[in-house]
Design an enzyme around this catalytic site. Structure first.
Site, PDB file in Angstrom:
ATOM      1  N   ARG A  47      51.487  17.134  48.635  1.00  0.00           N
ATOM      2  CA  ARG A  47      51.249  18.021  47.691  1.00  0.00           C
ATOM      3  C   ARG A  47      51.800  19.378  47.696  1.00  0.00           C
ATOM      4  NH1 ARG A  47      48.661  21.349  48.638  1.00  0.00           N
ATOM      5  NH2 ARG A  47      46.739  20.194  49.643  1.00  0.00           N
TER       6      ARG A  47
ATOM      7  N   LEU B  58      47.509  33.145  46.071  1.00  0.00           N
ATOM      8  CA  LEU B  58      46.401  31.677  46.868  1.00  0.00           C
ATOM      9  C   LEU B  58      45.146  31.634  46.030  1.00  0.00           C
ATOM     10  CD1 LEU B  58      45.355  33.836  50.414  1.00  0.00           C
ATOM     11  CD2 LEU B  58      47.098  31.933  49.978  1.00  0.00           C
TER      12      LEU B  58
ATOM     13  N   GLU C 227      44.120  27.877  53.167  1.00  0.00           N
ATOM     14  CA  GLU C 227      43.946  28.978  51.655  1.00  0.00           C
ATOM     15  C   GLU C 227      42.444  28.649  51.404  1.00  0.00           C
ATOM     16  OE1 GLU C 227      46.699  28.153  48.634  1.00  0.00           O
ATOM     17  OE2 GLU C 227      47.897  27.107  50.072  1.00  0.00           O
TER      18      GLU C 227
ATOM     19  N   PHE D 135      30.490  39.069  54.163  1.00  0.00           N
ATOM     20  CA  PHE D 135      32.177  38.995  54.322  1.00  0.00           C
ATOM     21  C   PHE D 135      31.681  40.250  55.981  1.00  0.00           C
ATOM     22  CE2 PHE D 135      33.268  37.533  50.322  1.00  0.00           C
ATOM     23  CZ  PHE D 135      34.336  36.012  50.913  1.00  0.00           C
TER      24      PHE D 135
END
Length: 388
Positions: A94, A243, A367, A387
């Site tokens: 995949r 992404l 990802e 973050f």
């Protein structure tokens, strides 16, 4: 009379005829061509990538959700279902398809010039040319803005220096989409891999995604013409949007691995006898199978909902994070739990459980790690970015 987890949720009733046909076609390819070979590919850590790319291209699987340039123009949901069937065989297979279509091809399709699109996309859709996507660096994965790869103007040319790491398809690629820092910020470049100064050594000794090509990209004074730059991608939003395309395929794909683990375990427990009765006949076995099937079905319902949102143009990045986080986390749990029901047999290559579990360990962190997706969801819920 028995039923499968998919039948328990009547998932087939939620699909259109075209979506069912696409899923059936890919499943036939998996059963007839890929499944008989994949354990051996995984064992030796090599796959016939070029041969497979052309087979996938003949079925229209490469860039299948893109329009024009000899791409199939299928729906996002149909693309997700194709990823689901491929990953029911192996995550590495995949990955070949999703990196080709959702990263390399999508980047050129969305941000490239008309000349770049016409030159590369038809060949990539057919599998005659393989692409890779160079964003992650040895020291910069979850924080791609810190990348050290640089592109500097020299007259009308660009000169690239740097390195990328963990790049699927890298050492078999004909073209690399490489992201680099410039004086104007982060920009993308279409780099033919036969350009002097470009090398892509394969990464060996992997314990996960062994049926997949993983490489480092090394760029040493790689000189490109001015028109190698992707004209419409400016800043980090370009690679991040690529992404999101690839993460969408994982939402469906990872659950394909879970489905295969459940199918294997249901078959095994029906015939494996312990104390003169089938293993499936014990309460604890059935409790495990019920819980795993419930999580698989819930994951598929979410995946299909996200697919419908994407097809309507309403899907948001944080919703993709919901799907990626849930699908991979639950699929990895299912693979591990299925292994317990097979006991020692579950650790052998005769059954796919440990192969799926090992692969999903990589899917869990590429990802976007689970932690990154939790923070994306948290930011959407609170309005606060955690973050930094």
């Amino acid at each position: 009379m028995t039923t499968t987890p998919a039948q328990l949720f009547a998932l087939d009733s939620l699909l259109s005829d075209e979506e069912r046909d696409i899923a059936t076609t890919v499943r036939k390819l998996v059963d007839e061509r890929l499944r008989p070979e994949v354990a051996a590919w995984y064992e030796v850590g090599e796959i016939p990538a070029r041969e497979l790319a052309q087979e996938f291209g003949r079925l229209g699987l490469l860039g299948m959700h893109l329009t024009g340039y000899e791409c199939a123009g299928a729906s996002a949901t149909a693309y997700g279902l194709a990823c689901h069937e491929l990953e029911a065989c192996d995550s590495g297979l995949r990955s070949l398809v999703s990196v080709q279509g959702s990263l390399a091809m999508f980047a050129i399709w969305r941000f490239g010039s008309e000349e770049q699109k016409e030159h590369w996309l038809p060949a990539m859709a057919a599998g005659r040319a393989i692409g890779c996507f160079g964003l992650t660096e040895p020291d910069f994965g979850s924080d791609p803005a810190g990348m050290r790869t640089r592109a500097v103007r020299d007259g009308s040319d660009w000169v690239l220096n740097g390195a990328k790491m963990w790049i699927t398809n890298g050492s078999v690629a004909d073209v690399a989409v490489v992201w680099a820092q410039t004086e104007e910020g982060i920009r993308g470049f279409v780099v033919p891999t036969d350009t002097p100064g470009f090398t892509a050594p394969a990464i060996k000794n992997k314990l996960s995604l062994r049926a997949s090509v993983t490489s480092e990209l090394v760029l040493e004074e790689v000189r490109l013409p001015a028109d190698a730059m992707l004209p419409e991608a400016k800043g980090l939003s370009g690679p991040l949007s690529c992404l999101n395309e690839a993460r969408f395929g994982i939402v469906f794909g990872a659950l394909g691995a879970a489905r295969d683990c459940l199918r294997t375990t249901l078959d095994y427990t029906a015939t494996r006898r312990i104390f003169d009765r089938p293993l499936a006949g014990y309460q604890l076995s059935q409790a495990k199978l019920a819980d795993m099937s419930l999580e698989f079905g819930k994951g598929m319902l979410l995946a299909l909902h996200l697919g419908r949102l994407k097809d309507s143009g309403a899907l948001r990045p944080e919703q993709v994070s919901l799907g990626k986080l849930n699908s991979v986390r639950e699929s990895l749990t299912i693979a591990r739990e299925c292994r317990t029901l097979l006991g020692a047999a579950g650790i052998t290559g005769e059954y796919p459980l440990m192969r799926h579990a090992n692969n999903l360990e990589s899917v869990l962190t590429y990802e976007g790690t689970s932690e990154v997706h939790q923070l994306v969801i948290g930011r959407a819920l609170t309005g606060e970015s955690a973050f930094r």
